[in-house]
Design an enzyme around this catalytic site. Structure first.
Site, PDB file in Angstrom:
ATOM      1  N   LYS A  72      33.049  66.542 -38.368  1.00 11.80           N
ATOM      2  CA  LYS A  72      33.932  67.714 -38.333  1.00 11.80           C
ATOM      3  C   LYS A  72      33.523  68.632 -39.481  1.00 11.80           C
ATOM      4  O   LYS A  72      32.732  68.243 -40.328  1.00 11.80           O
ATOM      5  CB  LYS A  72      35.387  67.280 -38.497  1.00 11.80           C
ATOM      6  CG  LYS A  72      35.622  66.373 -39.716  1.00 11.80           C
ATOM      7  CD  LYS A  72      37.043  65.846 -39.795  1.00 11.80           C
ATOM      8  CE  LYS A  72      37.323  64.673 -38.883  1.00 11.80           C
ATOM      9  NZ  LYS A  72      38.371  64.931 -37.896  1.00 11.80           N
ATOM     10  N   LYS A 128      40.421  67.580 -44.999  1.00 10.22           N
ATOM     11  CA  LYS A 128      39.957  66.564 -44.048  1.00 10.22           C
ATOM     12  C   LYS A 128      39.519  65.278 -44.748  1.00 10.22           C
ATOM     13  O   LYS A 128      39.332  64.249 -44.131  1.00 10.22           O
ATOM     14  CB  LYS A 128      38.822  67.129 -43.196  1.00 10.22           C
ATOM     15  CG  LYS A 128      39.264  68.284 -42.269  1.00 10.22           C
ATOM     16  CD  LYS A 128      38.091  68.841 -41.473  1.00 10.22           C
ATOM     17  CE  LYS A 128      38.420  70.108 -40.701  1.00 10.22           C
ATOM     18  NZ  LYS A 128      39.149  69.844 -39.441  1.00 10.22           N
TER      19      LYS A 128
HETATM   20  C1  26Q Z   1      39.691  84.077 -40.388  1.00 15.32           C
HETATM   21  C2  26Q Z   1      39.481  85.251 -41.099  1.00 15.32           C
HETATM   22  C3  26Q Z   1      38.220  85.549 -41.598  1.00 15.32           C
HETATM   23  C4  26Q Z   1      37.174  84.671 -41.352  1.00 15.32           C
HETATM   24  C5  26Q Z   1      37.378  83.506 -40.644  1.00 15.32           C
HETATM   25  C6  26Q Z   1      38.647  83.198 -40.169  1.00 15.32           C
HETATM   26  C7  26Q Z   1      38.881  81.929 -39.448  1.00 15.32           C
HETATM   27  C8  26Q Z   1      37.930  81.469 -38.540  1.00 15.32           C
HETATM   28  C9  26Q Z   1      38.113  80.270 -37.861  1.00 15.32           C
HETATM   29  C10 26Q Z   1      40.019  81.160 -39.635  1.00 15.32           C
HETATM   30  C11 26Q Z   1      40.193  79.976 -38.958  1.00 15.32           C
HETATM   31  C12 26Q Z   1      39.255  79.505 -38.063  1.00 15.32           C
HETATM   32  C13 26Q Z   1      39.355  78.246 -37.332  1.00 15.32           C
HETATM   33  C14 26Q Z   1      40.372  77.406 -37.347  1.00 15.32           C
HETATM   34  C15 26Q Z   1      40.303  76.142 -36.602  1.00 15.32           C
HETATM   35  O1  26Q Z   1      39.271  75.784 -36.050  1.00 15.32           O
HETATM   36  N1  26Q Z   1      41.404  75.377 -36.522  1.00 15.32           N
HETATM   37  C16 26Q Z   1      41.385  74.103 -35.799  1.00 15.32           C
HETATM   38  O2  26Q Z   1      41.825  74.372 -34.477  1.00 15.32           O
HETATM   39  C17 26Q Z   1      41.682  73.214 -33.675  1.00 15.32           C
HETATM   40  C18 26Q Z   1      42.032  73.601 -32.254  1.00 15.32           C
HETATM   41  O3  26Q Z   1      43.397  73.839 -32.140  1.00 15.32           O
HETATM   42  C19 26Q Z   1      42.578  72.098 -34.203  1.00 15.32           C
HETATM   43  O4  26Q Z   1      42.346  70.952 -33.423  1.00 15.32           O
HETATM   44  C20 26Q Z   1      42.254  71.804 -35.659  1.00 15.32           C
HETATM   45  O5  26Q Z   1      43.167  70.876 -36.186  1.00 15.32           O
HETATM   46  C21 26Q Z   1      42.296  73.092 -36.468  1.00 15.32           C
HETATM   47  O6  26Q Z   1      41.854  72.857 -37.789  1.00 15.32           O
END
Ligand code: 26Q
Length: 789
Positions: A521, A527
């Protein structure tokens, strides 16, 4: 050879001849891939077109996501078409094979869980014949490739279209324009087909690419200002140039905002154009025909943008907002405070001038509505969408949307009680839970064909491919020694396949007869890969001291990427490599214990590791992992979970039983109770095991190459920083219980049959975690869409 395969062969030969002057026998793997993919797209064109019309003519749902982590399409699509065997045989007759195509790149247009979930959901909707399509960004470069250089992560650009992109169709004629404050950019759509399994229904993933209005500036070019002549072009292309390699969102860049606006606006314009073709300028049916799901807050600017676009069509604010409120729902994927997006007013006003006044108007509506409901003033203040001169995107999404959901039962409870507590007190009916799921087509059938064949044989049919709960029937084989032996043999085969891949791809040798324990992951403090590697180091010391003489030889695998600017996560990668090195240099202990960091974790790598694993490490601090989906993939392939009661682990053990898994550590309640008097240093002082593994970070045992990284990790646990309490994620609190659980897994694994039974039970009880179940719930409870006829 059946008719379809014949058609594919003819199309392939034609494509190879006209595009490359080659034949099946002389083409390179990349050329074979392009020709085969193009031929398959040709085969499905009519079905695709038909499905697209059906979607547009019915109430349909759109999944807005900044990320779609689809991985490789070719093998999955052959599976859906039922052509895998025939096409492979056809190719083999010419001296090539499908296996040659393993070299083609993944489409890694996502960071991790959120992006991969979007891909699983499109797969399930197509299979269930539900009218759902995806909208996102066609990044020129996907998530960086990870190289390990002297133990440190190094990022390299991911040129995923290097050999073309045969699964996408460019739709020049459906281009739309995006207006930023001081310039206009073209958004050109590329469509990818999303094939359903066992149906001719096909969904669409439409990804937008940013391009300049003019290819270059002729006057400047003539004046020999060559850089200047392409400056506008580059600025336009910058918008879809790269995926932000960041999965927590502490990056507040203007470019990111421009990306978010880019695909939100393009997608809405596209929807409005299709709508107007059918309904003219009467927008009264718009909300009745569309449900938009916002994948986290990244596309939330779509809310004010729809208001703006409708006002541009002549509606007043009230009418436009009334329609908008009927369209959107929002999924939250994280409780990490740094990931709750806020966009500073001055940035919004500069980048997308029309939107901030609309957000303020929406905020005005909110105040009005709250005061009508008699909500107290302090609550109104906390709920304001534009407080602190920022637009608060989650708040905007909850207020202006229909539903909000968390992604596992525990996570939804945390949203209701903590993160969105005030909202829940005012609009409880808007809150739903939708526990995540994964597609069993890719994460079982495709990645573990041997196990798939066994399940099909025992069940007497392959109906588990579209009804994963059918596997519960197979619990009756738990006490059938022959079946358990067969399962063990399959696990052995998959470990071997993974070992071969690891050798070929990274030159790493591993012994496939050992127990495979995996933590795969993104690398993140919450984590707790750090906890895992500290416990492995303790196991090393105990084995060396002769305390664990019956330890079953185990390889502990780690894989995952760190955000490029996340120092501690990068330090953890280096640390894993250092512990691996220390063990490797100990000829005695390495017979029993090994640590391997697998570089460049991605979907294709996951397909190998998920199938090969025996133990699934899901050890996040209780209350931090929204759901997890890797946990589900590993469960479906017969791993036992070694985990905390966090995210979907709670539901996994509810389905498969605590006795078939290894649950340890503090619960959310204990963490909350402890928050104020937690003293990690006390644990370090009183527990000799903790003491020695922590000291190894700073006493020269482990070498961080002079970077100071290990000292910083040490301090993060024992001293904290001015911006963070010591041991924020409670590693010290859980260390003892985790170590005990890790040893228990190892002891239990020595009884192969008993251990196989646990793994088998997990497979049989994984039905709930199919994305088919999840998507059916979204369709029923949130989108109100139905199967197309
Ligand atoms: C936001 C602003 C600027 C740049 C990047 C971001 C950004 C990008 C990706 C913020 C968050 C993410 C991703 C979050 C993520 O992957 N969360 C996961 O989502 C999964 C699906 O629901 C869950 O299983 C995980 O637990 C969770 O961590």
């Amino acid at each position: 050879m059946n008719e379809r395969t014949k058609a594919v062969k003819a199309a392939m030969n034609f494509a190879l001849k006209t595009d490359y002057h080659k034949t099946l026998a002389t083409a390179t793997p990349a050329e074979l891939h392009t020709a085969l993919s193009r031929s398959l797209v040709g085969v499905i064109t009519d079905d695709w077109q038909k499905s697209r019309e059906q979607h547009l003519n019915a109430r349909h749902a759109l999944y807005f996501s900044a990320e779609f982590l689809v991985g490789r399409a070719i093998f999955n699509n052959l599976l859906c078409l039922g052509l895998t065997k025939e096409v492979d045989e056809m190719m083999r007759a010419e001296g090539v094979s499908l296996a040659d195509l393993e070299q083609v790149e993944d489409a890694a247009l996502g960071n991790g869980g959120l992006g991969r979930l979007a891909a699983c959901y499109l797969d399930s909707a197509a299979t269930l014949e539900l009218p759902l399509d995806g909208y996102g960004i066609r990044y020129r470069y996907g998530l960086f490739k990870q190289q390990i250089d002297n133990g440190f992560q190094k990022e390299v650009p991911d040129d995923w279209t290097k050999y073309g992109d045969p699964w996408s169709i460019r739709r020049e004629d459906e281009t739309v324009l995006i207006e930023y404050g001081c310039r206009t950019v073209r958004a050109v759509p590329y469509d990818m087909p999303v094939l359903g399994y066992g149906t001719d229904h096909i969904g669409t993933l439409r990804l937008w690419q940013a391009e300049p209005v003019e290819p270059f500036d002729f006057v400047r070019f003539n004046n020999q200002d060559y850089d200047g002549s392409v400056a506008e072009k580059n600025r336009a292309e910058d918008i879809s140039r790269v995926l932000y390699p960041n999965d927590s969102g502490d990056e507040g860049k203007v470019l990111r905002l421009e990306q978010e606006y880019f695909f939100s606006s393009a997608s809405l314009q596209d929807m409005l154009r299709q709508y107007k073709k059918r309904h003219g300028n009467d927008f009264s049916q718009f909300a009745a025909l569309h449900a938009v799901q916002l994948n986290d807050t990244h596309p939330v600017l779509a809310i004010p943008e729809l208001v703006r676009l409708l006002m541009q069509e002549g509606l007043d604010f009230e009418a436009a907002f009334a329609i908008t409120r009927g369209v959107f729902s929002y999924t939250n994927h994280t409780v990490m405070p740094e990931a709750l997006e806020t966009l500073p007013r001055h940035l919004l006003e500069r980048a997308v001038p029309g939107l901030y006044p609309i957000i303020e108007k929406i905020d005005g509506k909110l105040r009005q509505e709250l005061s009508e409901k008699g909500v107290p003033g302090d609550v109104v203040g906390r709920l304001s969408i534009t407080r602190d001169n920022c637009a608060h995107m989650a708040d905007l999404a909850v207020f202006a949307g229909r539903y909000v959901n968390g992604v596992a039962r525990l996570h939804t409870e945390i949203l209701k009680n903590r993160v969105l507590r005030d909202w829940y007190s005012v609009y409880p009916e808007r809150f739903q839970n939708k526990t995540n799921g994964v597609t069993q087509r890719r994460w079982l059938a495709l990645c573990n064909p041997e196990l798939a064949a066994l399940l099909t044989r025992l069940l007497g049919s392959d109906r588990w491919l579209t009804d994963l709960s059918a596997l519960t029937e197979l619990t009756r084989y738990e006490n059938d020694e022959a079946v358990m032996r067969e399962f063990l043999a399959i696990k052995r085969t998959r470990r071997g396949e993974f070992a071969d891949w690891l050798q070929k791809t990274h030159g790493i040798t591993v012994d496939p007869t050992r127990l495979f324990d995996v933590q795969i992951k993104r690398i993140h403090e919450y984590k707790r890969q750090f906890l895992n590697i500290l416990a492995v180091l303790e196991l090393y010391y105990e084995i060396k001291e002769g305390q664990l003489n019956d330890f079953k030889p185990t390889t502990y695998f780690f894989a995952g990427k760190s955000a490029p600017g996340y120092r501690r996560a990068k330090a953890i990668i280096k640390l894993i490599g250092e512990v691996a090195r220390v063990i490797e240099n100990d000829p005695q202990v390495r017979q029993k214990l090994r640590v391997v960091f697998v570089p460049n974790y991605n979907v294709s790598c996951a397909e190998y590791m998920v199938a090969a694993a025996d133990v699934s490490e899901q050890i996040s601090t209780a209350g931090t992992e929204a759901s997890g989906t890797g946990n589900m993939k590993l469960m479906a392939n017969g791993s036992v979970t070694l985990g905390t009661l966090d995210g979907a682990n709670v539901e996994i053990v509810e389905e498969a039983g605590e006795s078939n898994n290894y649950i340890f550590g503090a619960h959310v309640e204990e963490i909350n109770d402890r928050a104020n008097d937690y003293n990690p240093h006390g644990i370090y002082e009183s527990d000799g095991r903790v003491h020695r593994v922590m000291d190894a970070l700073v006493n020269g045992t482990l070498n961080d190459g002079g970077s100071g990284d290990f000292r910083e990790l040490y301090d993060s646990i024992l001293h904290g920083a001015d911006w963070q309490r010591p041991d924020q994620y409670y590693l010290m609190l859980d260390f003892g219980r985790y170590l005990d659980a890790k040893k228990q897994v190892n002891r239990d694994a020595q009884d192969e049959l008993a251990f196989a039974k646990k793994g088998w039970h997990n497979i049989c009880m994984c039905g709930k975690f199919s994305s088919d179940r999840a998507i059916a719930e979204y369709a029923r409870d949130i989108w109100q869409i139905e199967k197309v006829k």
